[in-house]
Design an enzyme around this catalytic site. Structure first.
Site, PDB file in Angstrom:
ATOM      1  N   TYR A  69       0.177   9.090  -0.968  1.00 52.13           N
ATOM      2  CA  TYR A  69       0.634  10.838  -0.636  1.00 52.13           C
ATOM      3  C   TYR A  69      -0.037  11.452  -0.591  1.00 52.13           C
ATOM      4  CZ  TYR A  69       5.097   8.163   0.329  1.00 52.13           C
ATOM      5  OH  TYR A  69       5.848   7.871   1.240  1.00 52.13           O
ATOM      6  N   ARG A  70       0.248  12.833  -0.219  1.00 51.64           N
ATOM      7  CA  ARG A  70      -1.225  13.669  -0.239  1.00 51.64           C
ATOM      8  C   ARG A  70      -0.769  14.600   0.356  1.00 51.64           C
ATOM      9  NH1 ARG A  70      -2.435  10.529   3.618  1.00 51.64           N
ATOM     10  NH2 ARG A  70      -2.701  11.024   5.371  1.00 51.64           N
TER      11      ARG A  70
ATOM     12  N   HIS B 119       0.678  -1.173  -0.553  1.00 47.48           N
ATOM     13  CA  HIS B 119       0.216  -0.300  -0.017  1.00 47.48           C
ATOM     14  C   HIS B 119       1.156   1.418   0.114  1.00 47.48           C
ATOM     15  CE1 HIS B 119      -1.458   2.776   2.726  1.00 47.48           C
ATOM     16  NE2 HIS B 119      -2.206   2.884   1.932  1.00 47.48           N
TER      17      HIS B 119
ATOM     18  N   SER C  21     -14.326   3.831  -5.733  1.00 50.61           N
ATOM     19  CA  SER C  21     -12.931   4.051  -5.399  1.00 50.61           C
ATOM     20  C   SER C  21     -12.530   4.289  -4.033  1.00 50.61           C
ATOM     21  CB  SER C  21     -12.991   5.602  -6.075  1.00 50.61           C
ATOM     22  OG  SER C  21     -12.401   6.039  -7.246  1.00 50.61           O
TER      23      SER C  21
END
Length: 397
Positions: free
Chosen positions: A200-201, A197, A359
């Site tokens: 990034y944000r 997994h 999503s």
């Protein structure tokens, strides 16, 4: 990639615009039990499954795994462009580079590229999903670039999580948010190849009454972690060492700090075990100048390709039997438990009005298994994996 556009007139459920998917995850939930063709009543049957491995070839070079020596993209040092636009460019770039790397191992299928837009016009997303491949049973690489108004539950959760946030956000005031993120989950078909997994944000919060004044708060979040069904210690060490190198280039305290954070966060409390063998995880990161943190996000996001895809290439051709397949499905069940019970991103997404459910739930495996009172034999490879997820190990040594 192959492309799949969301058709006009699609139902609201199918076409729901995502918010929080970038924090939390990405595309649809599949079966909850092993497919019938994989399920043989006799658990001692040693017939080799996985006829797919006969046609697999490991490429001489896996693309996009040498980020340290590759030329930096134009957005990397483009300080004249607002940070939220540069973050959008970064997550789209990370998506494209990872999809190319993953597809270099998969002979039978390409990622479907599902593009969608929020019905209110406040953002878009691109969900790249590959299902039922020879190498990947399910893989999702999703981007969300969205904005909206923080719901009361989201604001309350943010204030409770971080005292600094509580000091800057008034519980009685309305706020808008803007976020760009990439979220990745890969479930290989071969039980010896680990699940992984990455996320990034960058998250920005604005006063609704004065958005033009700029963000009241802005931070980076993300990380990457590995979840094997069978433990190969050299693989785990390589994964951690690669992430550590990316962290050390920016701050020698980042890896130990974020490694411990990952071990704590990705824990199935009800089972007293971590989801996997860890990696790095951080949130609300604003301890350096935005430019420095942006460069860290670039390096850490790029390092995941180098850290993970070679491990799939290394293990995807190993023969396996029903025993290994069933254990893989049991471990996937535990993976799903964490994502549905504890994961903050999943909760944030499901609380967001107009969220794109397909999503948000992309992280869930296509197949999983729950056996009543399953207990591996002492000394078995399965028991060895359980020992690893019930203790803390310094894998980067």
């Amino acid at each position: 990639y192959s492309t799949q556009q969301v058709p006009k007139g699609t139902s609201a459920v199918t076409k729901l615009a995502a918010a929080g998917a970038c924090i939390g995850l990405g595309a649809g939930i599949g079966y909850w039990v092993a497919k019938e063709k994989d399920t043989i009543p006799n658990a001692q049957d040693t017939r080799v499954l996985g006829s797919e491995i006969a046609g697999l070839k490991v490429p001489a070079v896996i693309p996009n795994t040498d980020y340290e020596n590759e030329a930096k993209p134009a957005y990397y040092n483009d300080t004249a462009t607002p940070m939220h636009q540069r973050m959008e460019a970064l997550v789209l770039d990370l998506q494209d580079r990872l999809v190319v790397a993953l597809e270099s191992l998969e002979p039978s299928r390409k990622f479907i590229r599902d593009q969608w837009e929020r019905e209110d016009g406040n953002g878009y997303g691109i969900s790249c999903v590959l299902q039922d491949g020879e190498v990947y049973e399910k893989a999702g690489v999703n981007v969300s670039v969205i904005e909206g108004t923080l719901a009361p539950g989201q604001l309350r959760s943010m204030r409770e999580r971080n005292p600094q946030t509580a000091n800057k956000l008034n519980a009685n005031e309305e706020y808008d948010f803007r976020v760009a993120g990439v979220s990745v989950v890969v479930h290989p078909r071969n039980p010896y190849a680990p699940t992984a997994h990455k996320n990034y944000r960058r998250f920005e919060v604005y006063r609704k009454s004065n958005k033009e004044a700029g963000p009241v708060l802005a931070w980076f979040g993300g990380g990457a972690d590995l979840t094997p069904a069978y433990l190969f210690e050299d693989d785990v060490k390589y994964f951690h060492q690669t992430l550590k190198q990316a962290c050390d280039a920016h701050d020698p305290q980042y890896y130990p700090r974020f490694k411990q954070w990952c071990d704590t966060y990705f824990t199935n409390i009800h089972r007293d075990e971590t989801r996997g063998v860890g990696g790095i995880f951080f949130d609300d990161l604003e301890d350096k100048a935005p430019e420095d943190l942006f460069h860290f996000a670039y390096d850490a996001g790029s390092a995941f390709i180098k850290a993970y895809v070679p491990l799939v290439a290394k293990r995807m051709t190993m023969p396996y039997t029903l025993r290994e397949r069933n254990w893989q499905l049991i471990r996937r069940g535990h993976y799903a438990e964490f994502n549905l019970v504890y994961d903050r991103g999943t909760k944030f997404g499901l609380m967001t009005p107009g969220a794109r459910i397909e999503s948000i739930l992309m992280s869930l495996p296509l197949t999983a298994r729950w056996e009543y009172m399953n207990q591996p034999e002492p000394g078995s490879p399965e028991a060895h994996l359980l020992e690893a997820v019930r203790t803390t190990t310094d894998w980067a040594k």
